[in-house]
Design a protein around this motif. Structure first.
Motif, PDB file in Angstrom:
ATOM      1  N   ALA A  98     -19.741 -68.127 -57.569  1.00  0.00           N
ATOM      2  CA  ALA A  98     -18.632 -67.017 -58.192  1.00  0.00           C
ATOM      3  C   ALA A  98     -19.184 -65.582 -57.809  1.00  0.00           C
ATOM      4  O   ALA A  98     -20.347 -65.477 -57.612  1.00  0.00           O
ATOM      5  N   TYR A 106     -16.876 -68.736 -65.599  1.00  0.00           N
ATOM      6  CA  TYR A 106     -16.219 -67.772 -65.091  1.00  0.00           C
ATOM      7  C   TYR A 106     -15.054 -66.971 -65.956  1.00  0.00           C
ATOM      8  O   TYR A 106     -14.364 -66.290 -65.405  1.00  0.00           O
ATOM      9  N   ARG A 114     -13.918 -67.337 -57.600  1.00  0.00           N
ATOM     10  CA  ARG A 114     -14.627 -68.706 -57.516  1.00  0.00           C
ATOM     11  C   ARG A 114     -14.576 -69.316 -56.029  1.00  0.00           C
ATOM     12  O   ARG A 114     -13.239 -69.288 -55.381  1.00  0.00           O
ATOM     13  N   GLN A 117     -13.405 -73.466 -68.004  1.00  0.00           N
ATOM     14  CA  GLN A 117     -14.301 -73.028 -67.055  1.00  0.00           C
ATOM     15  C   GLN A 117     -15.026 -71.620 -67.456  1.00  0.00           C
ATOM     16  O   GLN A 117     -15.088 -70.688 -67.143  1.00  0.00           O
TER      17      GLN A 117
END
Length: 501
Positions: free
Chosen positions: A91, A49, A263, A46
């Motif tokens: 986010a 993030y 998130r 991911q």
């Protein structure tokens, strides 16, 4: 120059009383975060993030202000279109500041981003040369809102919007698309109330190191060392420059800083998925089974990771591979560096041990910063905060090998500075490497030799250019030989002030 005597003496003190007072007796710096270029299993999949690095320092050109930088999305290949790079819309990117030593943030600066397209009927990021952030040729755009959340004892006391709909500096697609990227950087740098400033956008990754440490500690024989693995890659960066008086409490100049990413899930709930304070500890100390749990935790709960630093795995690995004796355990010297701060340097009164990057804002910027920071007598550098020029890999390796216990190792990876010049004014990070930068392909003869397992020299003329178009000669692999093998297999050393071997 070694650590000043009064600081080294403080660093060698036992911290049992401080840990007991914080209710965290035995807490080790395995709780510390790391420069998290793919450091945990979940976050490696991911990247939007993923915190990569955090920096906190007194601004060199505005010493009445403190600069905070948080970077995300590692290993951005500059030519990686057509969608290029952006902050995630689902986010919350945060920089947290604790100004009383209780490990709970008094200030949270939260960035929330939005995407938009001018023309969805094209695959292009931009439809022509982009000369300003409001240029019609810039097809993809991001903007953000900046919110300040204030807390006391962990409870929210105030929330206010500092800025809204601020444009993000786009990815540096290439010279044809963005002929004057510095202008775009300048337009994305905005003033805030009370003399603060903010920036969000793409930047050159300022972290410098040889990541081949993961290949059995540089191949277990040090035939190659000194390659800046992050050379030529970009990151997404947010930066704040805040009047220091707005961050600290009267008579207490030390702050603790960490970044976090939350998130939003399908149910609309927010979950923390990444966290970062001090560099290199999560990567090299926390074992795989606890990395994801650490990224989801907060500093208040750092006691759960107690066992990983008072008996650090890295020191044992170095001993096993290179026969350099590991310092005796428990490693209480590391507790001060990563959890409490060092007495008389950056330890706040009544500190609760927790993994935070601690900065003493009363120490002025160094006229001539030294890359080894406090270890070389420069109290304005790491681990007192972190500047963009601090060589945190060498510092951390030397501390792990017992620098604060009187063991002079001068261990390092021979990557001593960023590959491109940093800016001299806020946001200080270098311009991102351009997508028109070309890494020239090796000659066919070199490819043939490499395929056959033969040694091959790098192609002549190989180079790349930074965000401002200046040529940068890549770091070449070092030769092998006795210069890198001391005592039949020990690590390669060098003196801080002498010539590089």
């Amino acid at each position: 120059m070694s650590l000043p005597h009064h600081l080294k003496a403080a660093a060698l003190l036992t911290v049992g009383a401080a840990l007991a007072a914080g209710g965290l007796s035995g807490l080790g710096s395995g709780a510390a975060t790391a420069s998290s270029h793919r450091e945990a299993p979940l976050i490696s999949g991911q990247p939007q993030y993923d915190n990569t690095d955090v920096y906190a320092f007194v601004s060199p050109d505005r010493p009445d202000t403190t600069t905070l930088v948080a970077n995300f999305l590692p290993f951005e290949e500059p030519a990686g279109g057509p969608n290029f790079y952006k902050f995630a819309q689902d986010a919350r990117y945060e920089i947290n500041v604790d100004n009383d030593g209780d490990s709970l943030p008094e200030f949270t600066y939260r960035f929330s981003f939005r995407d938009s397209y001018r023309n969805p009927n094209t695959f292009l990021y931009n439809t022509g040369p982009v000369r300003s952030l409001d240029d019609p040729n810039l097809n993809f755009r991001q903007t953000y809102d900046l919110t300040l959340i204030q807390r006391k004892g962990g409870k929210v006391t105030d929330t206010r919007t500092l800025a809204n709909d601020v444009p993000v500096a786009p990815s540096n697609v290439g010279r044809a698309s963005m002929p004057d990227y510095r202008t775009l950087r300048q337009q994305a740098t905005r003033g805030l109330p009370d003399g603060a400033r903010v920036f969000a956008g793409q930047a050159d990754d300022p972290f410098f190191l040889d990541l081949r440490v993961f290949d059995l500690l540089y191949g277990a024989n040090l035939k190659e060392v000194g390659n800046d693995t992050l050379r030529g890659y970009d990151v997404q960066s947010v930066a704040l420059q805040i009047p220091t008086k707005a961050l600290v409490t009267p008579g207490q100049p030390i702050v603790g800083v960490y970044s976090a990413v939350q998130r939003q899930n399908a149910a609309g709930e927010w979950t923390q998925v990444s966290r970062l304070g001090n560099p290199l500890v999560n990567e090299l100390v926390v074992p795989v089974k606890d990395k994801d749990r650490f990224n989801a935790s907060v500093p208040w709960n750092d006691a759960q990771f107690a066992q990983y630093v008072t008996n650090p795995e890295l020191a044992r690995l170095i001993e096993g591979v290179y026969n350099i004796p590991a310092p005796p355990t428990p490693r209480n010297d590391l507790v001060q560096v990563f959890l409490t701060g060092v007495p008389k340097l950056n330890q706040p009164p009544n500190v609760r041990p927790a993994e935070l990057m601690r900065l003493n804002t009363s120490i002025p910027p160094a006229a001539s910063p030294k890359r080894l920071g406090v270890l070389d007598g420069d109290a304005a550098g790491y681990p007192n905060g972190r500047r963009l020029t601090d060589d945190t890999v060498d510092i951390s390796l030397q501390v792990v090998e017992g620098e604060l216990l009187g063991r002079k190792t001068d261990l390092g990876d021979r990557v001593d500075a960023n590959d491109v010049p940093l800016d001299k004014a806020f946001p200080y990070v270098a311009l991102p490497t351009s997508g028109s930068t070309v890494q020239k392909a090796p000659r066919q003869e070199s490819v043939r030799k490499a395929s056959a397992g033969l040694d091959a020299a790098p192609a002549a003329g190989t180079e790349h250019t930074g965000g401002d178009g200046a040529p940068i000669v890549p770091v070449l692999a070092l030769g092998v030989g006795a210069a890198f093998l001391v005592g039949g297999g020990t690590l390669w050393f060098r003196r801080r002030r002498g010539p590089v071997l």
